[in-house]
Design a protein around this motif. Structure first.
Motif, PDB file in Angstrom:
ATOM      1  N   VAL A 175      50.333  36.494  43.106  1.00 42.67           N
ATOM      2  CA  VAL A 175      49.016  36.589  42.467  1.00 42.67           C
ATOM      3  C   VAL A 175      48.496  35.194  42.127  1.00 42.67           C
ATOM      4  N   MET A 176      49.375  34.331  41.625  1.00 40.00           N
ATOM      5  CA  MET A 176      48.973  32.970  41.273  1.00 40.00           C
ATOM      6  C   MET A 176      48.511  32.199  42.512  1.00 40.00           C
ATOM      7  N   ILE A 177      49.218  32.353  43.610  1.00 37.29           N
ATOM      8  CA  ILE A 177      48.859  31.664  44.843  1.00 37.29           C
ATOM      9  C   ILE A 177      47.509  32.153  45.357  1.00 37.29           C
ATOM     10  N   ALA A 178      47.272  33.468  45.284  1.00 40.26           N
ATOM     11  CA  ALA A 178      45.982  34.008  45.722  1.00 40.26           C
ATOM     12  C   ALA A 178      44.835  33.420  44.903  1.00 40.26           C
ATOM     13  N   GLU A 179      45.031  33.309  43.591  1.00 36.63           N
ATOM     14  CA  GLU A 179      43.979  32.747  42.734  1.00 36.63           C
ATOM     15  C   GLU A 179      43.750  31.271  43.040  1.00 36.63           C
ATOM     16  N   LEU A 180      44.812  30.522  43.313  1.00 37.96           N
ATOM     17  CA  LEU A 180      44.651  29.118  43.667  1.00 37.96           C
ATOM     18  C   LEU A 180      43.888  28.961  44.986  1.00 37.96           C
ATOM     19  N   ILE A 181      44.205  29.795  45.961  1.00 36.80           N
ATOM     20  CA  ILE A 181      43.516  29.718  47.261  1.00 36.80           C
ATOM     21  C   ILE A 181      42.045  30.061  47.099  1.00 36.80           C
ATOM     22  N   LYS A 182      41.743  31.079  46.283  1.00 37.16           N
ATOM     23  CA  LYS A 182      40.339  31.464  46.072  1.00 37.16           C
ATOM     24  C   LYS A 182      39.544  30.354  45.398  1.00 37.16           C
ATOM     25  N   ARG A 183      40.215  29.480  44.666  1.00 42.56           N
ATOM     26  CA  ARG A 183      39.527  28.366  44.012  1.00 42.56           C
ATOM     27  C   ARG A 183      39.504  27.111  44.877  1.00 42.56           C
ATOM     28  N   ARG A 184      40.048  27.203  46.080  1.00 49.03           N
ATOM     29  CA  ARG A 184      40.005  26.096  47.037  1.00 49.03           C
ATOM     30  C   ARG A 184      39.051  26.358  48.184  1.00 49.03           C
ATOM     31  N   VAL A 185      38.962  27.616  48.607  1.00 49.83           N
ATOM     32  CA  VAL A 185      38.171  27.976  49.777  1.00 49.83           C
ATOM     33  C   VAL A 185      36.979  28.812  49.318  1.00 49.83           C
ATOM     34  N   VAL A 186      35.798  28.431  49.760  1.00 47.13           N
ATOM     35  CA  VAL A 186      34.571  29.101  49.324  1.00 47.13           C
ATOM     36  C   VAL A 186      34.440  30.475  49.986  1.00 47.13           C
ATOM     37  N   SER A 187      33.895  31.411  49.241  1.00 48.17           N
ATOM     38  CA  SER A 187      33.514  32.772  49.665  1.00 48.17           C
ATOM     39  C   SER A 187      34.650  33.557  50.313  1.00 48.17           C
ATOM     40  N   LEU A 188      35.726  33.722  49.574  1.00 40.10           N
ATOM     41  CA  LEU A 188      36.831  34.566  50.036  1.00 40.10           C
ATOM     42  C   LEU A 188      36.784  35.908  49.321  1.00 40.10           C
ATOM     43  N   HIS A 189      36.702  36.967  50.102  1.00 40.19           N
ATOM     44  CA  HIS A 189      36.784  38.318  49.557  1.00 40.19           C
ATOM     45  C   HIS A 189      38.262  38.677  49.433  1.00 40.19           C
ATOM     46  N   GLN A 190      38.600  39.472  48.417  1.00 39.00           N
ATOM     47  CA  GLN A 190      39.997  39.830  48.179  1.00 39.00           C
ATOM     48  C   GLN A 190      40.151  41.332  48.097  1.00 39.00           C
ATOM     49  N   ASN A 191      41.213  41.829  48.723  1.00 40.11           N
ATOM     50  CA  ASN A 191      41.575  43.234  48.597  1.00 40.11           C
ATOM     51  C   ASN A 191      43.071  43.296  48.309  1.00 40.11           C
ATOM     52  N   THR A 192      43.437  43.937  47.211  1.00 39.25           N
ATOM     53  CA  THR A 192      44.819  43.992  46.761  1.00 39.25           C
ATOM     54  C   THR A 192      45.331  45.420  46.803  1.00 39.25           C
ATOM     55  N   SER A 193      46.539  45.586  47.310  1.00 40.52           N
ATOM     56  CA  SER A 193      47.171  46.910  47.275  1.00 40.52           C
ATOM     57  C   SER A 193      48.607  46.755  46.780  1.00 40.52           C
ATOM     58  N   ILE A 194      49.034  47.732  45.990  1.00 39.65           N
ATOM     59  CA  ILE A 194      50.376  47.730  45.415  1.00 39.65           C
ATOM     60  C   ILE A 194      51.109  48.952  45.943  1.00 39.65           C
ATOM     61  N   THR A 195      52.292  48.710  46.478  1.00 39.47           N
ATOM     62  CA  THR A 195      53.119  49.793  47.008  1.00 39.47           C
ATOM     63  C   THR A 195      54.554  49.565  46.525  1.00 39.47           C
ATOM     64  N   SER A 196      55.454  50.365  47.031  1.00 39.63           N
ATOM     65  CA  SER A 196      56.871  50.158  46.741  1.00 39.63           C
ATOM     66  C   SER A 196      57.673  50.460  47.997  1.00 39.63           C
ATOM     67  N   ALA A 197      58.859  49.921  48.037  1.00 36.60           N
ATOM     68  CA  ALA A 197      59.718  50.113  49.196  1.00 36.60           C
ATOM     69  C   ALA A 197      61.152  50.346  48.727  1.00 36.60           C
ATOM     70  N   ASP A 198      61.886  51.100  49.503  1.00 35.48           N
ATOM     71  CA  ASP A 198      63.303  51.315  49.245  1.00 35.48           C
ATOM     72  C   ASP A 198      64.086  50.374  50.146  1.00 35.48           C
ATOM     73  N   ILE A 199      64.941  49.560  49.543  1.00 41.53           N
ATOM     74  CA  ILE A 199      65.759  48.611  50.293  1.00 41.53           C
ATOM     75  C   ILE A 199      67.208  49.031  50.162  1.00 41.53           C
ATOM     76  N   THR A 200      67.872  49.182  51.295  1.00 43.18           N
ATOM     77  CA  THR A 200      69.275  49.589  51.302  1.00 43.18           C
ATOM     78  C   THR A 200      70.141  48.366  51.575  1.00 43.18           C
ATOM     79  N   ASP A 201      71.103  48.124  50.699  1.00 44.14           N
ATOM     80  CA  ASP A 201      72.039  47.017  50.851  1.00 44.14           C
ATOM     81  C   ASP A 201      73.394  47.559  51.277  1.00 44.14           C
ATOM     82  N   MET A 202      74.038  46.833  52.199  1.00 48.43           N
ATOM     83  CA  MET A 202      75.383  47.187  52.653  1.00 48.43           C
ATOM     84  C   MET A 202      76.374  46.259  51.965  1.00 48.43           C
TER      85      MET A 202
END
Length: 196
Positions: free
Chosen positions: A66-93
């Motif tokens: 999130v911090m990196i996205a905000e920094l990029i938006k303050r460096r590059v003019v006219s960037l639209h943002q779309n955020t999605s939050i999901t989850s994943a199951d990770i299996t460890d052996m």
């Protein structure tokens, strides 16, 4: 799990194809440096002519994403943002280090964030949509300074990492509010039980 070591799970052909990284996709990890991510993303958008980049982060790296996205938006003019939050199951052996133990599989449920930054207009009806930052708030690449990778410094000024901070009374060494010792109080006299 002292007697086990984690091993890389062999990936199937479908998984390896789906995990193939595109040039405009940036996977953010907890070990990566913020400066490197923002510089690379800015170069993709400005120098290499990409119209959109995709930032993905999992688990403890979400804050950094999130911090990196905000920094990029303050460096590059006219960037639209779309955020999605999901989850994943990770299996460890886990392979045993001692004889007589069986291999173990564990599954973790991990949160994941995907942030799309695009020069083209994105779907504004999406729940995660944010319009571009106003142009007067966007600064050029060389105007940014990194103080401890954009995170507050863990060490203070002074010897052995202990800082001279501000107390309620002004400058000086002190404890945080609510944890100050009250040295003016006299100890209470013990209460004598009344004989009845």
């Amino acid at each position: 799990m002292d007697r086990y070591q984690r091993v890389e799970k062999p990936k199937s052909k479908d998984e390896s194809e789906s995990n193939g990284r595109k040039e405009n996709e940036i996977r953010i990890t907890t070990q990566g440096r913020i400066r490197n991510y923002t510089t690379y993303a800015s170069s993709l958008l400005q120098d290499k002519g990409s119209d959109e980049i995709v930032l993905t982060a999992m688990g403890r790296a979400i804050n950094k994403g999130v911090m990196i996205a905000e920094l990029i938006k303050r460096r590059v003019v006219s960037l639209h943002q779309n955020t999605s939050i999901t989850s994943a199951d990770i299996t460890d052996m886990w392979e045993p280090l001692e004889e007589g133990l069986l291999p173990v599989e564990t599954t973790r449920h991990v949160s994941m964030i995907t942030i799309i930054l695009s020069k083209k207009e994105l779907d504004s009806t999406s729940k995660g949509y944010q319009p571009p930052t106003p142009a007067d708030q966007v600064k050029a690449l060389n105007e940014f300074e990194y103080e401890g990778e954009g995170l507050p410094s863990k060490r203070g000024k002074g010897r052995s990492g202990r800082g001279w901070g501000r107390t309620r009374a002004g400058r000086g060494r002190g404890r945080a509010r609510g944890h100050q010792r009250n040295r003016n109080l006299k100890p209470e006299a013990p209460v004598q039980a009344a004989a009845a």
